[in-house]
Write an enzyme that holds these catalytic residues in place. Sequence first.
Site, PDB file in Angstrom:
ATOM      1  N   ARG A 205       0.858  -1.186   0.000  1.00  6.01           N
ATOM      2  CA  ARG A 205       0.000   0.000   0.000  1.00  6.01           C
ATOM      3  C   ARG A 205       0.896   1.239   0.000  1.00  6.01           C
ATOM      4  O   ARG A 205       2.107   1.153   0.150  1.00  6.01           O
ATOM      5  CB  ARG A 205      -0.988  -0.012   1.190  1.00  6.01           C
ATOM      6  CG  ARG A 205      -0.409  -0.592   2.424  1.00  6.01           C
ATOM      7  CD  ARG A 205      -0.273   0.258   3.634  1.00  6.01           C
ATOM      8  NE  ARG A 205      -0.258   1.660   3.464  1.00  6.01           N
ATOM      9  CZ  ARG A 205       0.847   2.405   3.627  1.00  6.01           C
ATOM     10  NH1 ARG A 205       2.032   1.848   3.896  1.00  6.01           N
ATOM     11  NH2 ARG A 205       0.794   3.709   3.518  1.00  6.01           N
ATOM     12  N   GLY A 206       0.233   2.407  -0.163  1.00  9.67           N
ATOM     13  CA  GLY A 206       0.999   3.644  -0.341  1.00  9.67           C
ATOM     14  C   GLY A 206       1.126   3.886  -1.832  1.00  9.67           C
ATOM     15  O   GLY A 206       1.473   2.973  -2.604  1.00  9.67           O
ATOM     16  N   ALA A 207       0.850   5.129  -2.252  1.00  9.41           N
ATOM     17  CA  ALA A 207       0.706   5.416  -3.681  1.00  9.41           C
ATOM     18  C   ALA A 207       1.911   4.966  -4.533  1.00  9.41           C
ATOM     19  O   ALA A 207       1.747   4.228  -5.513  1.00  9.41           O
ATOM     20  CB  ALA A 207       0.412   6.900  -3.868  1.00  9.41           C
TER      21      ALA A 207
ATOM     22  N   ASP B 203      -1.891  10.998  -2.535  1.00 12.42           N
ATOM     23  CA  ASP B 203      -2.269   9.932  -3.468  1.00 12.42           C
ATOM     24  C   ASP B 203      -2.595  10.470  -4.852  1.00 12.42           C
ATOM     25  O   ASP B 203      -2.518   9.752  -5.838  1.00 12.42           O
ATOM     26  CB  ASP B 203      -3.451   9.133  -2.916  1.00 12.42           C
ATOM     27  CG  ASP B 203      -3.002   8.270  -1.757  1.00 12.42           C
ATOM     28  OD1 ASP B 203      -2.871   8.810  -0.639  1.00 12.42           O
ATOM     29  OD2 ASP B 203      -2.716   7.085  -1.977  1.00 12.42           O
TER      30      ASP B 203
ATOM     31  N   GLN C 168      -2.454   2.815   9.766  1.00 11.03           N
ATOM     32  CA  GLN C 168      -1.144   2.935   9.099  1.00 11.03           C
ATOM     33  C   GLN C 168      -0.143   3.675   9.981  1.00 11.03           C
ATOM     34  O   GLN C 168       1.051   3.371   9.960  1.00 11.03           O
ATOM     35  CB  GLN C 168      -1.292   3.686   7.762  1.00 11.03           C
ATOM     36  CG  GLN C 168      -1.913   2.894   6.630  1.00 11.03           C
ATOM     37  CD  GLN C 168      -3.414   3.034   6.563  1.00 11.03           C
ATOM     38  OE1 GLN C 168      -4.078   3.333   7.561  1.00 11.03           O
ATOM     39  NE2 GLN C 168      -3.981   2.802   5.401  1.00 11.03           N
TER      40      GLN C 168
ATOM     41  N   ASN D  82      -5.329  12.616   0.058  1.00 13.11           N
ATOM     42  CA  ASN D  82      -4.449  11.797   0.896  1.00 13.11           C
ATOM     43  C   ASN D  82      -5.327  11.044   1.891  1.00 13.11           C
ATOM     44  O   ASN D  82      -6.554  11.202   1.901  1.00 13.11           O
ATOM     45  CB  ASN D  82      -3.399  12.681   1.596  1.00 13.11           C
ATOM     46  CG  ASN D  82      -2.294  11.853   2.231  1.00 13.11           C
ATOM     47  OD1 ASN D  82      -1.722  10.977   1.576  1.00 13.11           O
ATOM     48  ND2 ASN D  82      -1.995  12.095   3.495  1.00 13.11           N
ATOM     49  N   LYS D  83      -4.695  10.253   2.712  1.00 19.15           N
ATOM     50  CA  LYS D  83      -5.420   9.398   3.659  1.00 19.15           C
ATOM     51  C   LYS D  83      -6.445  10.182   4.482  1.00 19.15           C
ATOM     52  O   LYS D  83      -6.177  11.300   4.925  1.00 19.15           O
ATOM     53  CB  LYS D  83      -4.376   8.724   4.551  1.00 19.15           C
ATOM     54  CG  LYS D  83      -4.909   7.842   5.648  1.00 19.15           C
ATOM     55  CD  LYS D  83      -5.813   6.731   5.141  1.00 19.15           C
ATOM     56  CE  LYS D  83      -5.182   5.878   4.050  1.00 19.15           C
ATOM     57  NZ  LYS D  83      -6.157   4.997   3.374  1.00 19.15           N
TER      58      LYS D  83
ATOM     59  N   ARG E 134      -7.033  -0.397  -7.285  1.00 15.80           N
ATOM     60  CA  ARG E 134      -7.454   0.649  -6.333  1.00 15.80           C
ATOM     61  C   ARG E 134      -7.656   1.941  -7.128  1.00 15.80           C
ATOM     62  O   ARG E 134      -6.924   2.195  -8.080  1.00 15.80           O
ATOM     63  CB  ARG E 134      -6.415   0.863  -5.221  1.00 15.80           C
ATOM     64  CG  ARG E 134      -6.349  -0.310  -4.242  1.00 15.80           C
ATOM     65  CD  ARG E 134      -5.524   0.009  -3.013  1.00 15.80           C
ATOM     66  NE  ARG E 134      -6.196   0.895  -2.081  1.00 15.80           N
ATOM     67  CZ  ARG E 134      -5.573   1.461  -1.034  1.00 15.80           C
ATOM     68  NH1 ARG E 134      -4.289   1.233  -0.816  1.00 15.80           N
ATOM     69  NH2 ARG E 134      -6.234   2.244  -0.205  1.00 15.80           N
TER      70      ARG E 134
END
Length: 347
Positions: free
Chosen positions: A52-54, A239, A198, A249-250, A95
């Site tokens: 995970r993570g862009a 992201d 996270q 973003n998150k 995603r």
Amino acid sequence: MDFDRYDRIRPIRWQGNLLSLLDQRKLPFVVEYIDCVDSQAVTQAIRDLVVRGAPAIGIAAAYGVVLAGLKVDAHDGSEALAAMMPAIDELNASRPTAVNLMWAIARMRRVLAAAGRDWREVAEREARAIESEDLAANRHMGRLGAELIAPNSGVLTHCNTGSLATAGFGTALGVIRAGVALERIARVYASETRPWLQGARLTVWELLQDGIPATLIADAAGAHLMKTGAVQWLVVGADRICANGDTANKIGTYTHAIAARHHGVKVMVVAPSSTVDMATAQGSDIHIEERDGAELLSMSGVRTVADGVSAFNPVFDVTPAGLIDALVTEKGVILAPDADKMRACFR
Ligand code: MRU
């Protein structure tokens, strides 16, 4: 600066004919890699947040394309591309919000379309380049971002933007690594990042591995922390960054950014140019991923909410450009980003 001292973790290991991914669902107590032998396994790993993570999902998807090629017999790249299309489309849709995924797949498509008989080597070389360019960008951004921070500052970060989310070093965490190494950052706070944690499961663990002490706070404690004067910067990743500078973003980033503006805390967004999406005009055009409500209704698989309750679980939010003081990419720093400054930098 001794970068390696502060950067030991690698979430993605390309093994030539398979992709090993550090299973981030199991961290911090189990450090285990899973092996993906085909593109379907990579698609599933991206969907399930194994990786995970862009930037990391872009890199994983690029290797997923290489794996798809192992099953194909073709005379040149365009023939291979046609045969691989269903697998590539699946990867592309794994995603929706992080544009690095679509960016990496588009790059793989482009080189394959132009490749001759050596298309397999061309594809592998491109995936390796996507990975190594990301690491180089992160190290460069780390220094650029750290130089904006005055000595003896405190920083708050959200989600995980570190080595675990990239090829290594990290974006916002790269700035924090560099800021600690350059003795500008004296205090690091990380918010837990409900519901997938996270921050609590990944960020503080990752920093601990590299000897950087970090203090965990509840997401809801961000405004209070800012009010105490303990932090001077909110440093986050992205992201997708739109043509006008709006940034997805998150979930929870937007809340922190509003609180930061209220308390005079500066907001820094750190992301490689692969996160910039000049084709998306503004934040309201971004597809915000919604994940299963089950992520909110239980913790570590144990239900914490009464049966029969439903949940709304958007996992990203959009911070408007007007709340961002500095956007750091490997191309340089943009202060107070807006559409004109974005166009001048990323045409
Ligand atoms: O759902 P995730 O964990 O993939 O979300 C990750 C984030 O929102 C990160 O902050 C962002 O991708 C930047 S990672 C360098």
